[in-house]
Design a protein around this motif. Structure first.
Motif, PDB file in Angstrom:
ATOM      1  N   GLY A   8      -5.646  -4.442   2.687  1.00 54.26           N
ATOM      2  CA  GLY A   8      -4.334  -4.116   2.139  1.00 54.26           C
ATOM      3  C   GLY A   8      -3.250  -4.820   2.930  1.00 54.26           C
ATOM      4  N   SER A   9      -2.047  -4.861   2.356  1.00 56.10           N
ATOM      5  CA  SER A   9      -0.917  -5.409   3.117  1.00 56.10           C
ATOM      6  C   SER A   9       0.246  -4.438   3.020  1.00 56.10           C
ATOM      7  N   HIS A  10       1.017  -4.396   4.080  1.00 53.89           N
ATOM      8  CA  HIS A  10       2.211  -3.561   4.082  1.00 53.89           C
ATOM      9  C   HIS A  10       3.174  -4.068   5.142  1.00 53.89           C
ATOM     10  N   PRO A  11       4.488  -4.071   4.830  1.00 55.03           N
ATOM     11  CA  PRO A  11       5.435  -4.606   5.824  1.00 55.03           C
ATOM     12  C   PRO A  11       5.618  -3.701   7.045  1.00 55.03           C
ATOM     13  N   ARG A  12       5.377  -2.384   6.886  1.00 53.46           N
ATOM     14  CA  ARG A  12       5.634  -1.470   8.011  1.00 53.46           C
ATOM     15  C   ARG A  12       4.359  -1.193   8.801  1.00 53.46           C
ATOM     16  N   SER A  13       4.475  -1.330  10.129  1.00 55.55           N
ATOM     17  CA  SER A  13       3.298  -1.149  10.982  1.00 55.55           C
ATOM     18  C   SER A  13       2.775   0.289  10.945  1.00 55.55           C
ATOM     19  N   ASP A  17       1.134  -9.700   6.483  1.00 58.59           N
ATOM     20  CA  ASP A  17       1.447 -10.816   5.597  1.00 58.59           C
ATOM     21  C   ASP A  17       0.643 -10.690   4.290  1.00 58.59           C
ATOM     22  N   ASN A  18       1.340 -10.672   3.159  1.00 57.27           N
ATOM     23  CA  ASN A  18       0.672 -10.533   1.861  1.00 57.27           C
ATOM     24  C   ASN A  18      -0.315 -11.677   1.606  1.00 57.27           C
ATOM     25  N   ARG A  19       0.082 -12.895   2.031  1.00 56.36           N
ATOM     26  CA  ARG A  19      -0.798 -14.050   1.792  1.00 56.36           C
ATOM     27  C   ARG A  19      -2.116 -13.911   2.542  1.00 56.36           C
ATOM     28  N   SER A  49      -2.013  -6.210 -12.088  1.00 57.40           N
ATOM     29  CA  SER A  49      -0.697  -5.659 -11.770  1.00 57.40           C
ATOM     30  C   SER A  49      -0.581  -4.215 -12.242  1.00 57.40           C
ATOM     31  N   ILE A  50      -0.083  -3.346 -11.356  1.00 63.08           N
ATOM     32  CA  ILE A  50       0.231  -1.979 -11.800  1.00 63.08           C
ATOM     33  C   ILE A  50       1.755  -1.801 -11.863  1.00 63.08           C
ATOM     34  N   VAL A  51       2.469  -2.923 -11.741  1.00 64.57           N
ATOM     35  CA  VAL A  51       3.932  -2.865 -11.652  1.00 64.57           C
ATOM     36  C   VAL A  51       4.557  -2.602 -13.022  1.00 64.57           C
ATOM     37  N   ALA A  52       5.339  -1.535 -13.115  1.00 64.59           N
ATOM     38  CA  ALA A  52       5.941  -1.169 -14.395  1.00 64.59           C
ATOM     39  C   ALA A  52       6.868  -2.279 -14.886  1.00 64.59           C
ATOM     40  N   GLY A  53       6.724  -2.635 -16.146  1.00 71.32           N
ATOM     41  CA  GLY A  53       7.661  -3.574 -16.783  1.00 71.32           C
ATOM     42  C   GLY A  53       7.382  -5.043 -16.539  1.00 71.32           C
ATOM     43  N   LEU A  72      -1.502  -6.066  -7.450  1.00 70.67           N
ATOM     44  CA  LEU A  72      -0.067  -6.081  -7.144  1.00 70.67           C
ATOM     45  C   LEU A  72       0.447  -4.660  -7.306  1.00 70.67           C
ATOM     46  N   SER A  73       0.822  -4.032  -6.178  1.00 78.13           N
ATOM     47  CA  SER A  73       1.203  -2.613  -6.253  1.00 78.13           C
ATOM     48  C   SER A  73       2.515  -2.339  -5.525  1.00 78.13           C
ATOM     49  N   VAL A  74       3.428  -3.306  -5.616  1.00 73.19           N
ATOM     50  CA  VAL A  74       4.769  -3.099  -5.057  1.00 73.19           C
ATOM     51  C   VAL A  74       5.693  -2.569  -6.146  1.00 73.19           C
ATOM     52  N   LYS A  75       6.878  -2.146  -5.760  1.00 76.84           N
ATOM     53  CA  LYS A  75       7.870  -1.688  -6.738  1.00 76.84           C
ATOM     54  C   LYS A  75       8.375  -2.891  -7.554  1.00 76.84           C
ATOM     55  N   PRO A  76       8.795  -2.647  -8.799  1.00 78.46           N
ATOM     56  CA  PRO A  76       9.217  -3.769  -9.656  1.00 78.46           C
ATOM     57  C   PRO A  76      10.268  -4.678  -9.004  1.00 78.46           C
ATOM     58  N   GLN A  77      11.229  -4.086  -8.281  1.00 74.29           N
ATOM     59  CA  GLN A  77      12.305  -4.899  -7.705  1.00 74.29           C
ATOM     60  C   GLN A  77      11.841  -5.814  -6.572  1.00 74.29           C
ATOM     61  N   ARG A  78      10.642  -5.555  -6.032  1.00 71.95           N
ATOM     62  CA  ARG A  78      10.091  -6.391  -4.950  1.00 71.95           C
ATOM     63  C   ARG A  78       9.164  -7.477  -5.485  1.00 71.95           C
ATOM     64  N   LEU A  79       8.803  -7.364  -6.759  1.00 70.50           N
ATOM     65  CA  LEU A  79       7.697  -8.169  -7.270  1.00 70.50           C
ATOM     66  C   LEU A  79       7.962  -9.679  -7.183  1.00 70.50           C
ATOM     67  N   LEU A  80       9.149 -10.102  -7.613  1.00 69.90           N
ATOM     68  CA  LEU A  80       9.408 -11.538  -7.692  1.00 69.90           C
ATOM     69  C   LEU A  80       9.238 -12.202  -6.330  1.00 69.90           C
ATOM     70  N   ARG A  81       9.782 -11.545  -5.290  1.00 70.23           N
ATOM     71  CA  ARG A  81       9.665 -12.110  -3.938  1.00 70.23           C
ATOM     72  C   ARG A  81       8.202 -12.185  -3.502  1.00 70.23           C
ATOM     73  N   VAL A  82       7.476 -11.153  -3.826  1.00 64.41           N
ATOM     74  CA  VAL A  82       6.059 -11.103  -3.446  1.00 64.41           C
ATOM     75  C   VAL A  82       5.265 -12.196  -4.171  1.00 64.41           C
ATOM     76  N   CYS A 135       0.830  -1.223   0.000  1.00 65.33           N
ATOM     77  CA  CYS A 135       0.000   0.000   0.000  1.00 65.33           C
ATOM     78  C   CYS A 135       0.856   1.261   0.000  1.00 65.33           C
ATOM     79  N   GLY A 136       1.462   1.543  -1.153  1.00 64.67           N
ATOM     80  CA  GLY A 136       2.245   2.773  -1.303  1.00 64.67           C
ATOM     81  C   GLY A 136       1.391   3.857  -1.942  1.00 64.67           C
ATOM     82  N   VAL A 137       2.052   4.735  -2.680  1.00 63.23           N
ATOM     83  CA  VAL A 137       1.405   5.912  -3.268  1.00 63.23           C
ATOM     84  C   VAL A 137       0.266   5.526  -4.230  1.00 63.23           C
ATOM     85  N   MET A 138       0.568   4.621  -5.150  1.00 62.99           N
ATOM     86  CA  MET A 138      -0.417   4.310  -6.196  1.00 62.99           C
ATOM     87  C   MET A 138      -1.584   3.503  -5.646  1.00 62.99           C
ATOM     88  N   ALA A 139      -1.299   2.531  -4.773  1.00 66.13           N
ATOM     89  CA  ALA A 139      -2.393   1.754  -4.168  1.00 66.13           C
ATOM     90  C   ALA A 139      -3.299   2.694  -3.382  1.00 66.13           C
TER      91      ALA A 139
HETATM   92  N1  LIG Z   1       3.742   6.260  -8.949  1.00 65.05           N
HETATM   93  C1  LIG Z   1       3.406   6.286 -10.230  1.00 65.05           C
HETATM   94  O1  LIG Z   1       3.124   7.346 -10.827  1.00 65.05           O
HETATM   95  C2  LIG Z   1       3.341   5.005 -11.025  1.00 65.05           C
HETATM   96  C3  LIG Z   1       2.971   5.037 -12.376  1.00 65.05           C
HETATM   97  C4  LIG Z   1       2.884   3.844 -13.093  1.00 65.05           C
HETATM   98  C5  LIG Z   1       3.166   2.632 -12.473  1.00 65.05           C
HETATM   99  N2  LIG Z   1       3.541   2.629 -11.155  1.00 65.05           N
HETATM  100  C6  LIG Z   1       3.869   1.326 -10.554  1.00 65.05           C
HETATM  101  O2  LIG Z   1       3.121   1.180  -9.378  1.00 65.05           O
HETATM  102  C7  LIG Z   1       3.863   0.387  -8.453  1.00 65.05           C
HETATM  103  C8  LIG Z   1       3.823   1.072  -7.116  1.00 65.05           C
HETATM  104  O3  LIG Z   1       4.386   2.358  -7.262  1.00 65.05           O
HETATM  105  P1  LIG Z   1       4.278   3.443  -6.117  1.00 65.05           P
HETATM  106  O4  LIG Z   1       4.661   4.727  -6.703  1.00 65.05           O
HETATM  107  O5  LIG Z   1       2.968   3.295  -5.418  1.00 65.05           O
HETATM  108  O6  LIG Z   1       5.459   2.923  -5.158  1.00 65.05           O
HETATM  109  P2  LIG Z   1       5.556   2.935  -3.584  1.00 65.05           P
HETATM  110  O7  LIG Z   1       4.906   4.146  -3.019  1.00 65.05           O
HETATM  111  O8  LIG Z   1       6.970   2.643  -3.214  1.00 65.05           O
HETATM  112  O9  LIG Z   1       4.624   1.673  -3.166  1.00 65.05           O
HETATM  113  C9  LIG Z   1       5.088   0.378  -2.982  1.00 65.05           C
HETATM  114  C10 LIG Z   1       4.826  -0.012  -1.538  1.00 65.05           C
HETATM  115  O10 LIG Z   1       5.104  -1.389  -1.341  1.00 65.05           O
HETATM  116  C11 LIG Z   1       5.696  -1.536  -0.071  1.00 65.05           C
HETATM  117  N3  LIG Z   1       6.450  -2.789   0.015  1.00 65.05           N
HETATM  118  C12 LIG Z   1       7.801  -2.998  -0.016  1.00 65.05           C
HETATM  119  N4  LIG Z   1       8.060  -4.320   0.078  1.00 65.05           N
HETATM  120  C13 LIG Z   1       6.869  -4.949   0.182  1.00 65.05           C
HETATM  121  C14 LIG Z   1       6.500  -6.304   0.331  1.00 65.05           C
HETATM  122  N5  LIG Z   1       7.404  -7.297   0.370  1.00 65.05           N
HETATM  123  N6  LIG Z   1       5.185  -6.606   0.425  1.00 65.05           N
HETATM  124  C15 LIG Z   1       4.233  -5.627   0.375  1.00 65.05           C
HETATM  125  N7  LIG Z   1       4.547  -4.324   0.252  1.00 65.05           N
HETATM  126  C16 LIG Z   1       5.834  -3.981   0.143  1.00 65.05           C
HETATM  127  C17 LIG Z   1       6.585  -0.329   0.030  1.00 65.05           C
HETATM  128  O11 LIG Z   1       6.952  -0.122   1.372  1.00 65.05           O
HETATM  129  P3  LIG Z   1       8.177   0.855   1.774  1.00 65.05           P
HETATM  130  O12 LIG Z   1       7.642   2.233   1.657  1.00 65.05           O
HETATM  131  O13 LIG Z   1       8.492   0.483   3.164  1.00 65.05           O
HETATM  132  O14 LIG Z   1       9.287   0.554   0.808  1.00 65.05           O
HETATM  133  C18 LIG Z   1       5.715   0.763  -0.557  1.00 65.05           C
HETATM  134  O15 LIG Z   1       4.907   1.383   0.412  1.00 65.05           O
HETATM  135  C19 LIG Z   1       5.291   0.256  -9.005  1.00 65.05           C
HETATM  136  O16 LIG Z   1       5.514  -1.050  -9.451  1.00 65.05           O
HETATM  137  C20 LIG Z   1       5.339   1.224 -10.154  1.00 65.05           C
HETATM  138  O17 LIG Z   1       6.090   0.696 -11.226  1.00 65.05           O
HETATM  139  C21 LIG Z   1       3.625   3.763 -10.426  1.00 65.05           C
END
Ligand SMILES: NC(=O)c1ccc[n+]([C@@H]2O[C@H](COP(=O)([O-])OP(=O)(O)OC[C@H]3O[C@@H](n4cnc5c(N)ncnc54)[C@H](OP(=O)(O)O)[C@@H]3O)[C@@H](O)[C@H]2O)c1
Length: 285
Positions: free
Chosen positions: A41-46, A63-65, A110-114, A84-94, A17-21
């Motif tokens: 929603g799920s998020h690792p940080r309390s 827990d994501n599951r 999935s909203i994950v880029a790439g 699926l709304s994590v960053k691309p580098q986290r996706l595989l693990r998730v 649950c970051g910015v986009m979620a």
């Molecule tokens: N922002 C945009 O304009 C935009 C546009 C198009 C596509 N996207 C795609 O949308 C996705 C999310 O982008 P975003 O901007 O919302 O990024 P973001 O704010 O970093 O959101 C990702 C969230 O996932 C959390 N996270 C880290 N590891 C995790 C795990 N193992 N399980 C569950 N959650 C975890 C992160 O926590 P931490 O904060 O603790 O790291 C963060 O809050 C990306 O893949 C990006 O490619 C974004």
């Protein structure tokens, strides 16, 4: 709540649950397409879990599951979407974590880029996947999101995706993943092109002697107004441009300089370079 919408019998889980979620959750609730009880929603940080829960009243999991399991369909008429709304580098693990926790009737969005649909489907052992590409203005409900479904996605699920993406602004269905890469270069990377143009115009205003504040106000409203005017007039941009280009006038002078500086070619090359980059990033995932 609006009972005629495609999400009325649907539950949604946001993994990460970051910015986009948060933008999607806020949009869905603002438009009353779902109630907070329909979303988890799920998020690792309390601290972030508490923040999202306090703002939107949705249940949050560490827990994501557990989040995926919490929204599993409870009957034939209920829908379930896993976003699926994590960053691309986290996706595989998730994906590896989620493997085995996806119900056969759940839809994975999935909203994950790439990230390719095939990768997601293979990792999750789950065929119904939708790939989307939103952009930054989605954060204020004014985005545009390109999306494409895998062959296993049914009509009801497509309607659910449309309804969900409408909460971010406009949703445009594209034909295939190649077009998702094209949209990545055009509409998802696009705001950065406009921000650069905006910055250059504000600086030009300051160069002439405007205060930054006044230059900014003039430029912001000019870009907004020009966009709305172009959309509502349904005219080709060249026609609109000709309408304001009088012989020997200011527009003619300015356009001459822009053509001399190859603005058109620069923009075309920029979009093409972004497209090639989007394709190559996808190849590695
Ligand atoms: N922002 C945009 O304009 C935009 C546009 C198009 C596509 N996207 C795609 O949308 C996705 C999310 O982008 P975003 O901007 O919302 O990024 P973001 O704010 O970093 O959101 C990702 C969230 O996932 C959390 N996270 C880290 N590891 C995790 C795990 N193992 N399980 C569950 N959650 C975890 C992160 O926590 P931490 O904060 O603790 O790291 C963060 O809050 C990306 O893949 C990006 O490619 C974004």
């Amino acid at each position: 709540m609006n009972d005629t919408n495609a999400l009325s019998n649907c539950r949604l889980a946001f993994i990460g649950c970051g910015v986009m979620a948060e933008a999607i959750i806020a949009g869905l609730l603002r438009k009353q397409l779902v109630t907070p009880e329909q979303i988890v929603g799920s998020h690792p940080r309390s601290a972030r879990r508490q923040e999202i829960h306090a703002k939107y009243g949705i249940e949050m999991f560490e827990d994501n599951r557990e989040a995926a399991l919490a929204v599993q369909p409870s009957g034939p008429d209920t829908g379930s979407v896993l976003v699926l709304s994590v960053k691309p580098q986290r996706l595989l693990r998730v994906l590896q974590e989620l493997k085995g926790s996806i119900h056969q009737d759940q839809l994975v969005v999935s909203i994950v880029a790439g990230a390719r649909m095939e990768t997601i489907a293979d990792e999750l052992l789950h065929a119904a996947v939708v790939r989307t590409m939103p952009n930054t203005p989605a954060q204020i409900g004014e985005g545009v999101t390109a999306w494409t479904p895998s062959a296993a996605v049914n009509e009801t699920q497509e309607q659910q995706v449309r309804a969900m993406l409408d909460a971010l602004g406009k949703a445009v269905r594209v034909e295939n993943e190649r077009q998702i890469d094209m949209a990545t270069a055009l509409s998802a990377t696009g705001p950065t092109y406009i921000f650069l143009v905006m910055e250059a115009l504000i600086d030009a205003g300051v160069h002439m002697g405007f205060s930054r504040h006044v230059a900014q106000e003039l430029v912001h409203q000019m870009i907004l107004g020009a966009t709305l005017f172009a959309r509502e007039s349904h005219k080709h941009p060249a026609e609109l441009r000709n309408m304001v280009t009088s012989p020997g006038g200011t527009s003619a002078e300015a356009i001459y300089q822009m053509e001399k500086g190859s603005l058109r070619t620069v923009l075309s090359k920029a979009v093409w370079a972004a497209y090639q980059r989007a394709e190559s990033l996808g190849e590695r995932k």
